[in-house]
Design an enzyme around this catalytic site. Sequence first.
Site, PDB file in Angstrom:
ATOM      1  N   GLU A 120      43.673  45.269  63.086  1.00 12.53           N
ATOM      2  CA  GLU A 120      42.791  44.544  62.153  1.00 12.53           C
ATOM      3  C   GLU A 120      41.880  43.566  62.926  1.00 12.53           C
ATOM      4  OE1 GLU A 120      45.043  42.781  58.834  1.00 12.53           O
ATOM      5  OE2 GLU A 120      43.956  40.923  59.208  1.00 12.53           O
ATOM      6  N   SER A 179      51.679  44.345  53.953  1.00  8.82           N
ATOM      7  CA  SER A 179      50.274  44.043  54.221  1.00  8.82           C
ATOM      8  C   SER A 179      49.441  44.175  52.963  1.00  8.82           C
ATOM      9  CB  SER A 179      49.720  44.990  55.279  1.00  8.82           C
ATOM     10  OG  SER A 179      48.344  44.743  55.435  1.00  8.82           O
ATOM     11  N   LYS A 204      53.971  46.434  61.609  1.00  6.81           N
ATOM     12  CA  LYS A 204      53.086  45.494  60.903  1.00  6.81           C
ATOM     13  C   LYS A 204      52.311  44.627  61.892  1.00  6.81           C
ATOM     14  CE  LYS A 204      51.295  42.890  57.618  1.00  6.81           C
ATOM     15  NZ  LYS A 204      51.206  41.540  57.957  1.00  6.81           N
ATOM     16  N   HIS A 261      49.549  46.688  63.222  1.00  6.97           N
ATOM     17  CA  HIS A 261      48.543  46.779  62.153  1.00  6.97           C
ATOM     18  C   HIS A 261      47.613  45.561  62.227  1.00  6.97           C
ATOM     19  CE1 HIS A 261      47.071  45.287  58.289  1.00  6.97           C
ATOM     20  NE2 HIS A 261      46.903  46.542  57.932  1.00  6.97           N
ATOM     21  N   ASN A 262      48.197  44.390  62.341  1.00  8.57           N
ATOM     22  CA  ASN A 262      47.370  43.182  62.390  1.00  8.57           C
ATOM     23  C   ASN A 262      46.516  43.130  63.654  1.00  8.57           C
ATOM     24  OD1 ASN A 262      48.920  42.643  60.125  1.00  8.57           O
ATOM     25  ND2 ASN A 262      48.981  40.453  60.522  1.00  8.57           N
TER      26      ASN A 262
HETATM   27  P1  NBP Z   1      54.093  30.240  52.846  1.00  7.99           P
HETATM   28  O1  NBP Z   1      54.114  30.922  54.145  1.00  7.99           O
HETATM   29  O2  NBP Z   1      53.092  29.175  52.606  1.00  7.99           O
HETATM   30  O3  NBP Z   1      55.553  29.607  52.569  1.00  7.99           O
HETATM   31  C1  NBP Z   1      55.816  28.867  51.418  1.00  7.99           C
HETATM   32  C2  NBP Z   1      57.156  29.241  50.865  1.00  7.99           C
HETATM   33  O4  NBP Z   1      58.183  29.013  51.847  1.00  7.99           O
HETATM   34  C3  NBP Z   1      57.517  28.379  49.670  1.00  7.99           C
HETATM   35  O5  NBP Z   1      58.220  29.184  48.749  1.00  7.99           O
HETATM   36  C4  NBP Z   1      58.409  27.329  50.291  1.00  7.99           C
HETATM   37  O6  NBP Z   1      59.251  26.695  49.394  1.00  7.99           O
HETATM   38  C5  NBP Z   1      59.182  28.176  51.251  1.00  7.99           C
HETATM   39  N1  NBP Z   1      59.936  27.410  52.246  1.00  7.99           N
HETATM   40  C6  NBP Z   1      59.509  26.627  53.256  1.00  7.99           C
HETATM   41 BR1  NBP Z   1      57.773  26.281  53.649  1.00  7.99          BR
HETATM   42  N2  NBP Z   1      60.496  26.115  53.985  1.00  7.99           N
HETATM   43  C7  NBP Z   1      61.628  26.565  53.400  1.00  7.99           C
HETATM   44  C8  NBP Z   1      62.994  26.373  53.696  1.00  7.99           C
HETATM   45  N3  NBP Z   1      63.394  25.630  54.729  1.00  7.99           N
HETATM   46  N4  NBP Z   1      63.896  26.976  52.887  1.00  7.99           N
HETATM   47  C9  NBP Z   1      63.496  27.750  51.867  1.00  7.99           C
HETATM   48  N5  NBP Z   1      62.203  27.964  51.532  1.00  7.99           N
HETATM   49  C10 NBP Z   1      61.281  27.377  52.300  1.00  7.99           C
HETATM   50  O7  NBP Z   1      54.020  31.304  51.651  1.00  7.99           O
HETATM   51  P2  NBP Z   1      53.072  32.583  51.514  1.00  7.99           P
HETATM   52  O8  NBP Z   1      51.679  32.286  51.947  1.00  7.99           O
HETATM   53  O9  NBP Z   1      53.317  33.077  50.128  1.00  7.99           O
HETATM   54  O10 NBP Z   1      53.683  33.617  52.560  1.00  7.99           O
HETATM   55  C11 NBP Z   1      55.020  34.085  52.504  1.00  7.99           C
HETATM   56  C12 NBP Z   1      55.264  35.012  53.676  1.00  7.99           C
HETATM   57  O11 NBP Z   1      54.385  36.118  53.597  1.00  7.99           O
HETATM   58  C13 NBP Z   1      55.031  34.377  55.054  1.00  7.99           C
HETATM   59  O12 NBP Z   1      55.963  34.863  55.972  1.00  7.99           O
HETATM   60  C14 NBP Z   1      53.653  34.842  55.444  1.00  7.99           C
HETATM   61  O13 NBP Z   1      53.483  34.948  56.830  1.00  7.99           O
HETATM   62  C15 NBP Z   1      53.584  36.172  54.771  1.00  7.99           C
HETATM   63  N6  NBP Z   1      52.202  36.456  54.362  1.00  7.99           N
HETATM   64  C16 NBP Z   1      51.774  37.687  54.418  1.00  7.99           C
HETATM   65  C17 NBP Z   1      50.490  37.991  54.030  1.00  7.99           C
HETATM   66  C18 NBP Z   1      50.066  39.357  54.081  1.00  7.99           C
HETATM   67  O14 NBP Z   1      48.920  39.682  53.933  1.00  7.99           O
HETATM   68  N7  NBP Z   1      50.987  40.242  54.293  1.00  7.99           N
HETATM   69  C19 NBP Z   1      49.616  37.029  53.560  1.00  7.99           C
HETATM   70  C20 NBP Z   1      50.066  35.794  53.501  1.00  7.99           C
HETATM   71  C21 NBP Z   1      51.374  35.514  53.904  1.00  7.99           C
HETATM   72  P3  NBP Z   1      58.762  25.347  48.638  1.00  7.99           P
HETATM   73  O15 NBP Z   1      57.976  25.821  47.469  1.00  7.99           O
HETATM   74  O16 NBP Z   1      60.031  24.694  48.253  1.00  7.99           O
HETATM   75  O17 NBP Z   1      57.965  24.551  49.605  1.00  7.99           O
END
Ligand code: NBP
Length: 475
Positions: A189, A128, A182, A185-186
Amino acid sequence: AAANIGVVGLAVMGANLARNLASREGNTVAVLNRSPERTDALIAEHPEAGFVPAYSYEEFAASLTRPRTAIIMVQAGAATDATIDALVEVFEPGDIIVDGGNAFFPDTIRRERTVRETGINFVGAGISGGEEGALNGPSIMPGGSDEAWATLGPILTSIAAVADGEPCVAHIGHDGAGHFVKMVHNGIEYADMQLIAEAYDLIRRGTGKSPAEIADVFAEWNRGELESYLIEITAEVLRQVDAETGRPLVDVILDQAGAKGTGAWTVQTALSLGVPVSGIAEATFARSLSSHPEQRAAAAELPGPAETFAPLDETAFIEDVRQALYASKIVAYSQGFDEIRAGAAEYDWSIDLGAVSRIWRAGCIIRAQFLGRIAEAYTEQPELPLLMSAPYFADALSRGQAAWRRVVIAATAAGIPAPAFSSSLSYYDGLRAERLPAALIQGQRDFFGAHTYRRVDRPGTFHTLWSADRSEVRL
Ligand code: NBP
């Protein structure tokens, strides 16, 4: 093999997490992304990180020291499954696959079971804090086996946020425990944000203060017991002026709240566990309500109260709202911790609720001083049945409840929606009640479905012969 940790998925979260890892003493980070452009861009932009780039899973596996440890940061769902499958192909027994995305915990339980059969460790870790947290120190909630934690613990500890000298990471429990926590947590939130939004709305519509003036109120609140990241950013958002129109930004933003689904998961899970997380549920439903413009248009002409709302004493009203917010917040957190306790019992996780509150003190979105109070309550009484009954919170509720009632009455009289404030108060009164009308519900259930009831005055199960002579039988 040169890297001790790898990251797969280099969109914003993965790239920032990889940079965070690389910035810590002793780490060399291998990186892999489905499309190579992202990998190249990261390497080019951050030569200082010393990343070891890989362009295939084989290359990635070869670049990691044993036990190989990889954190997946790809889109939740099918992308995560595809990435796990690919890693399982190239990893060996004893290696560790960590899913740091926002997976729904039943998926994590399923994946852990499948991966475990190969001898590879699978760890679902809730992370998070958004982009900024990933880069500078998130709050991390890992599940998985003790064996995996032995290798992973020091690595995650090195990148986690720090609160009062303690890293905001703890081994939550096995398989899906980390993603479960987690998720809650959300959910909390969502409730926290909704409560803050209701407080803002009541002050705005009750006193006519401008967003900038209300920003000052929140900034002031942030110096007291409500001090938290969400209160702090609320003041920032309310102070923001739209460059194009010169109006407060909050008046230009369309009033339809989005959601990515973690609030809904928290509520769905709570429903199946039988835990009344009414604050989180109201917050989730309030977002849904806002996002139905056609229904809002259809309801726009429905009558409201004749009276408009103007508090006699503005300062006293604002203080009442502050107290109502604090009391409702205690309820929301109490409900959230209740859900974690119930989840732990259901899925056989041993979760230290005090540790959960400690790792939420920094790095995550709900970070707040308040969480230190929760940690103290669970340290004093680890088996605390109800967080809001702990002395510190019971005292706060007893001081705040009169104000809380005045605010809910005022909101109701004026027709200002305050679903989270009012449902939290009803929850408080519901639990407090000596007798609940649940007795009548049991009577109704027995009438139409012969569902039986128990009596207050003797043990056993009873049924009234409603369609016969209405005598009572003991079953
Ligand atoms: P995204 O959720 O937008 O995912 C993009 C990534 O997934 C890229 O690296 C993309 O590769 C890859 N991808 C996809 Br789409 N399909 C794929 C596949 N079939 N095989 C392999 N790779 C694949 O990225 P993010 O916003 O950085 O979030 C990443 C994770 O973190 C998610 O699970 C999200 O829910 C979580 N998250 C958490 C928070 C937080 O506050 N904790 C915030 C935001 C996100 P590509 O570049 O080749 O398209």
